[in-house]
Design a protein around this motif. Structure first.
Motif, PDB file in Angstrom:
ATOM      1  N   GLU A 457     -44.501 -80.193  45.608  1.00 37.55           N
ATOM      2  CA  GLU A 457     -44.127 -79.040  44.789  1.00 37.55           C
ATOM      3  C   GLU A 457     -43.224 -79.437  43.630  1.00 37.55           C
ATOM      4  OE1 GLU A 457     -43.528 -75.106  47.072  1.00 37.55           O
ATOM      5  OE2 GLU A 457     -42.692 -76.650  48.374  1.00 37.55           O
ATOM      6  N   ALA A 458     -42.831 -80.693  43.552  1.00 40.55           N
ATOM      7  CA  ALA A 458     -41.905 -81.152  42.515  1.00 40.55           C
ATOM      8  C   ALA A 458     -42.679 -81.498  41.251  1.00 40.55           C
ATOM      9  CB  ALA A 458     -41.108 -82.358  43.007  1.00 40.55           C
ATOM     10  N   ALA A 459     -42.454 -80.721  40.191  1.00 37.61           N
ATOM     11  CA  ALA A 459     -43.186 -80.911  38.944  1.00 37.61           C
ATOM     12  C   ALA A 459     -42.224 -81.276  37.818  1.00 37.61           C
ATOM     13  CB  ALA A 459     -43.944 -79.643  38.574  1.00 37.61           C
ATOM     14  N   ILE A 460     -42.753 -81.994  36.830  1.00 42.23           N
ATOM     15  CA  ILE A 460     -41.976 -82.310  35.634  1.00 42.23           C
ATOM     16  C   ILE A 460     -42.015 -81.092  34.724  1.00 42.23           C
ATOM     17  CG2 ILE A 460     -41.626 -83.900  33.730  1.00 42.23           C
ATOM     18  CD1 ILE A 460     -41.463 -85.239  36.450  1.00 42.23           C
ATOM     19  N   LEU A 461     -40.888 -80.422  34.591  1.00 49.11           N
ATOM     20  CA  LEU A 461     -40.829 -79.200  33.789  1.00 49.11           C
ATOM     21  C   LEU A 461     -40.596 -79.507  32.317  1.00 49.11           C
ATOM     22  CD1 LEU A 461     -40.847 -76.082  34.068  1.00 49.11           C
ATOM     23  CD2 LEU A 461     -38.361 -76.190  34.231  1.00 49.11           C
ATOM     24  N   ARG A 462     -39.747 -80.474  32.038  1.00 48.81           N
ATOM     25  CA  ARG A 462     -39.418 -80.813  30.655  1.00 48.81           C
ATOM     26  C   ARG A 462     -39.006 -82.273  30.570  1.00 48.81           C
ATOM     27  NH1 ARG A 462     -34.927 -77.945  29.802  1.00 48.81           N
ATOM     28  NH2 ARG A 462     -33.520 -79.727  29.604  1.00 48.81           N
ATOM     29  N   VAL A 463     -39.354 -82.918  29.445  1.00 53.69           N
ATOM     30  CA  VAL A 463     -38.931 -84.297  29.187  1.00 53.69           C
ATOM     31  C   VAL A 463     -38.406 -84.367  27.750  1.00 53.69           C
ATOM     32  CG1 VAL A 463     -39.581 -86.732  29.185  1.00 53.69           C
ATOM     33  CG2 VAL A 463     -40.766 -85.136  30.711  1.00 53.69           C
ATOM     34  N   ASP A 464     -37.203 -84.845  27.590  1.00 53.73           N
ATOM     35  CA  ASP A 464     -36.619 -84.962  26.258  1.00 53.73           C
ATOM     36  C   ASP A 464     -37.236 -86.149  25.524  1.00 53.73           C
ATOM     37  OD1 ASP A 464     -34.938 -82.839  26.812  1.00 53.73           O
ATOM     38  OD2 ASP A 464     -33.334 -84.139  27.573  1.00 53.73           O
ATOM     39  N   PRO A 465     -37.672 -85.959  24.279  1.00 54.22           N
ATOM     40  CA  PRO A 465     -38.228 -87.078  23.495  1.00 54.22           C
ATOM     41  C   PRO A 465     -37.218 -88.220  23.368  1.00 54.22           C
ATOM     42  CG  PRO A 465     -38.685 -84.983  22.433  1.00 54.22           C
ATOM     43  CD  PRO A 465     -37.733 -84.690  23.549  1.00 54.22           C
ATOM     44  N   ASP A 466     -37.749 -89.443  23.419  1.00 52.96           N
ATOM     45  CA  ASP A 466     -36.944 -90.671  23.270  1.00 52.96           C
ATOM     46  C   ASP A 466     -35.984 -90.906  24.432  1.00 52.96           C
ATOM     47  OD1 ASP A 466     -38.150 -91.266  20.802  1.00 52.96           O
ATOM     48  OD2 ASP A 466     -36.715 -89.986  19.743  1.00 52.96           O
ATOM     49  N   SER A 467     -36.111 -90.131  25.506  1.00 47.85           N
ATOM     50  CA  SER A 467     -35.285 -90.396  26.688  1.00 47.85           C
ATOM     51  C   SER A 467     -35.931 -91.505  27.507  1.00 47.85           C
ATOM     52  CB  SER A 467     -35.167 -89.128  27.546  1.00 47.85           C
ATOM     53  OG  SER A 467     -36.438 -88.747  28.057  1.00 47.85           O
ATOM     54  N   ALA A 468     -35.227 -91.977  28.530  1.00 47.89           N
ATOM     55  CA  ALA A 468     -35.764 -93.042  29.385  1.00 47.89           C
ATOM     56  C   ALA A 468     -37.041 -92.574  30.083  1.00 47.89           C
ATOM     57  CB  ALA A 468     -34.714 -93.452  30.416  1.00 47.89           C
ATOM     58  N   ALA A 469     -37.075 -91.313  30.536  1.00 46.37           N
ATOM     59  CA  ALA A 469     -38.279 -90.794  31.192  1.00 46.37           C
ATOM     60  C   ALA A 469     -39.444 -90.713  30.204  1.00 46.37           C
ATOM     61  CB  ALA A 469     -37.990 -89.418  31.784  1.00 46.37           C
ATOM     62  N   TRP A 470     -39.175 -90.279  28.986  1.00 47.96           N
ATOM     63  CA  TRP A 470     -40.225 -90.184  27.968  1.00 47.96           C
ATOM     64  C   TRP A 470     -40.789 -91.561  27.651  1.00 47.96           C
ATOM     65  CZ3 TRP A 470     -42.501 -86.043  25.482  1.00 47.96           C
ATOM     66  CH2 TRP A 470     -43.290 -86.351  24.372  1.00 47.96           C
ATOM     67  N   ASN A 471     -39.913 -92.516  27.486  1.00 45.97           N
ATOM     68  CA  ASN A 471     -40.360 -93.874  27.144  1.00 45.97           C
ATOM     69  C   ASN A 471     -41.134 -94.528  28.284  1.00 45.97           C
ATOM     70  OD1 ASN A 471     -39.159 -93.665  24.625  1.00 45.97           O
ATOM     71  ND2 ASN A 471     -37.207 -94.535  25.340  1.00 45.97           N
ATOM     72  N   ALA A 472     -40.964 -94.020  29.508  1.00 46.20           N
ATOM     73  CA  ALA A 472     -41.734 -94.539  30.649  1.00 46.20           C
ATOM     74  C   ALA A 472     -43.110 -93.890  30.742  1.00 46.20           C
ATOM     75  CB  ALA A 472     -40.957 -94.308  31.940  1.00 46.20           C
ATOM     76  N   GLY A 473     -43.396 -92.926  29.867  1.00 51.10           N
ATOM     77  CA  GLY A 473     -44.698 -92.273  29.855  1.00 51.10           C
ATOM     78  C   GLY A 473     -44.768 -90.992  30.666  1.00 51.10           C
ATOM     79  N   ILE A 474     -43.636 -90.500  31.124  1.00 50.28           N
ATOM     80  CA  ILE A 474     -43.622 -89.268  31.912  1.00 50.28           C
ATOM     81  C   ILE A 474     -43.722 -88.075  30.970  1.00 50.28           C
ATOM     82  CG2 ILE A 474     -42.244 -87.850  33.473  1.00 50.28           C
ATOM     83  CD1 ILE A 474     -41.056 -90.400  34.606  1.00 50.28           C
ATOM     84  N   ARG A 475     -44.581 -87.091  31.356  1.00 51.34           N
ATOM     85  CA  ARG A 475     -44.791 -85.927  30.518  1.00 51.34           C
ATOM     86  C   ARG A 475     -44.746 -84.645  31.370  1.00 51.34           C
ATOM     87  NH1 ARG A 475     -43.840 -89.427  27.638  1.00 51.34           N
ATOM     88  NH2 ARG A 475     -44.932 -90.137  25.749  1.00 51.34           N
TER      89      ARG A 475
END
Length: 528
Positions: A457-475
């Motif tokens: 049930e755990a979903a990615i709701l938001r990813v900030d651009p240029d953050s570590a999560a964004w740079n890892a390809g998480i969307r």
């Protein structure tokens, strides 16, 4: 004006049948509320119902109302909202034609000061938590708040070191949290040993129940004495007016009250009583008054109150802790049944709460937590007022398939995209630039086709651009099934798993089709 005087003004004679009927009706209500210790009083009152007049009965009923007020009134406070950077002449602010608005700022909060924006509040904890209406606060970034309450001998205020004489006291307040969906908010003042209002249950109310409103009409309760107005419950589950623009354009619902949750009362609710207490004859709070006058700028013909029941208390508990409450999501598209008995399910979203509970297209939901469901709106209201991630019992009928079935569903989280923002002292949890929440909190276009193949049930709701999560390809829209080798099934699991982790962290992602991948998320680089 006392109850006796009101009846006298109606020219009801002491010996008239109409007088006797009114007296007997009120006395019966009064007696039904008396404790077992006072049953002897009831017996004596009924023995007098055929007496030449009913004065004793009326005096008893009047005393019951007075005792209810005495019990609850010390917990009701006056609130002022003051715009930051107030000009030299506060009368230049938007006025309401109330005397006393023209004094210079140097006299702000002087003896004769009348605030431009004011309302009511209710003490819900002895250390200074004040419940009020969200709409009363406007934008906390632009306003300061002050609370007037009546102090008593022996009631100490934190930091003052001694008891305060019996008088009104003004204290600054901060906003703990505010929720536009429920129109509830909690302020906090620096105080101790305050009188907490007794809580009742609005479920016990019926049309005709006698209630009393306590509040701050026209800012008069700055002396520490809440004003009282009494009446009856006119109706239940009333709807707030839909919000419209100057062009009469209809907007989607912005509050739960638009789906029929409000208590309607004929007790007089003047400007400033929003955020006050609606109490029963035991002196227990059964509603938070929201006269709507603070929004419209004038008194309404009918008064309303937000019901105090288990779902409302759950939301209030979150607000007290400085958190934004979250609300349930079932994941169905309902419509009305012709007979008005239930909500017919036209569609079930795969992977959501209803699907997992066994509800199918064509089923009719007829009860939720024992409460009858009359139509689709009632179902929506009951889902949207209960806390997210809680289990609810439902009764479902499948036409042509025998007896009703009892099911249990664990609700997801409703996405609320409102024009008015929620605010809270506790920030939204994030980790390395991403926010993880329930899948049902995603925008609808991301889950309309369902997440039936997902195991979490755990979903990615938001990813900030240029953050570590964004740079890892998480969307946004991806699901998380694993963190550093630990299985993740819930948003809370994710935040517990990443707590304390440093360096590169391996995250397992899953899309709607069930395809999985592992990504490495680097440590955030501090800003220079």
């Amino acid at each position: 004006m006392s109850m006796l005087n009101q009846l006298t003004r109606l020219n009801i004679g002491w010996h008239s049948p109409r007088w006797q009927a009114n007296v007997l009706a009120i006395s019966l209500v009064t007696c039904s509320l008396l404790s077992s210790d006072n049953l002897f009083l009831c017996r004596s009152l009924h023995a007098q119902e055929t007496a030449p007049d009913g004065l004793a009965l009326m005096i008893s009923a009047e005393a019951t109302i007075q005792k209810a007020i005495e019990r609850a009134a010390p917990s009701v406070v006056a609130i002022a909202r003051v715009r930051r950077g107030l000009s030299r002449d506060i009368g230049s602010e938007i006025g309401l034609g109330i005397p006393g608005l023209g004094q210079p700022a140097s006299e702000l909060f002087g003896k004769d000061f009348v605030p431009t924006d004011f309302g009511s509040g209710v003490i819900i904890s002895s250390d200074g938590a004040i419940l009020t209406c969200y709409h009363l606060l406007d934008d906390p970034r632009e306003h300061d708040y002050f609370v007037w309450l009546g102090s008593t001998e022996g009631a100490g205020f934190a930091g003052m070191g001694k008891a305060i004489p019996a008088r009104a006291e003004r204290l600054p307040a901060i906003v703990q949290a505010g929720d536009p969906w429920t129109d509830l908010a909690v302020l906090k003042i620096n105080a101790a040993d305050l009188p907490v209002i007794p809580m009742g249950d609005s479920k016990a109310l019926r049309r005709g129940s006698i209630v009393v409103s306590l509040g701050n009409p026209y800012a008069t309760a700055r002396d520490g004495q809440a004003s009282a107005s009494w009446g009856i419950v006119s109706n239940l589950q009333r709807r707030a007016p839909a919000r419209r623009t100057n062009t009469e354009e209809f907007h989607p619902p912005e509050s739960l009250q638009e789906f029929g949750t409000l208590i309607q009362t004929d007790a007089k609710l003047n400007l400033g009583t929003s955020g006050g207490a609606l109490i029963n004859l035991r002196g227990e709070m059964v509603g938070l008054t929201t006269s709507l006058a603070a929004v419209a700028g004038f008194d309404q013909a009918a008064g309303y109150a937000i019901p105090i029941d288990a779902p409302a208390l759950a939301a209030i508990a979150d607000l007290r802790e400085g958190k934004s409450p979250s609300f349930g999501f079932l994941g169905v598209e309902p419509t009305d049944v012709d007979a008005g008995r239930g909500a017919l399910i036209l569609r079930v979203v795969p992977g959501m709460a209803a699907d997992l509970a066994g509800i199918r297209t064509g089923d009719v939901i007829v009860k939720v937590e024992g409460q009858p469901i009359k139509d689709a709106q009632t179902l929506f209201r009951e889902m949207s007022r209960r806390p997210a991630d809680t289990e609810i019992a439902m009764t479902v009928i499948t036409p042509g398939w025998g007896q009703p079935r009892d099911l249990t569903a664990k609700l997801g989280k409703k996405r609320l995209a409102l024009s008015r923002p929620a605010f809270s002292q506790t920030p939204e949890p994030t980790w390395r630039g991403m926010v993880v929440d329930f899948a049902s909190a995603l925008p609808p276009d991301r889950w309309l086709r369902g997440i039936a193949n997902a195991t979490s049930e755990a979903a990615i709701l938001r990813v900030d651009p240029d953050s570590a999560a964004w740079n890892a390809g998480i969307r946004p829209g991806q699901m998380i099934f694993q963190v550093a080798g630990k299985t993740i099934a819930h948003p809370d699991d994710f935040y517990a798993a990443v707590d304390g982790l440093s360096g590169i962290v391996e995250i397992g992602l899953e899309n709607r089709a069930g395809t999985r991948q592992l990504v490495n998320v680097a440590k955030e680089t501090p800003l220079p």
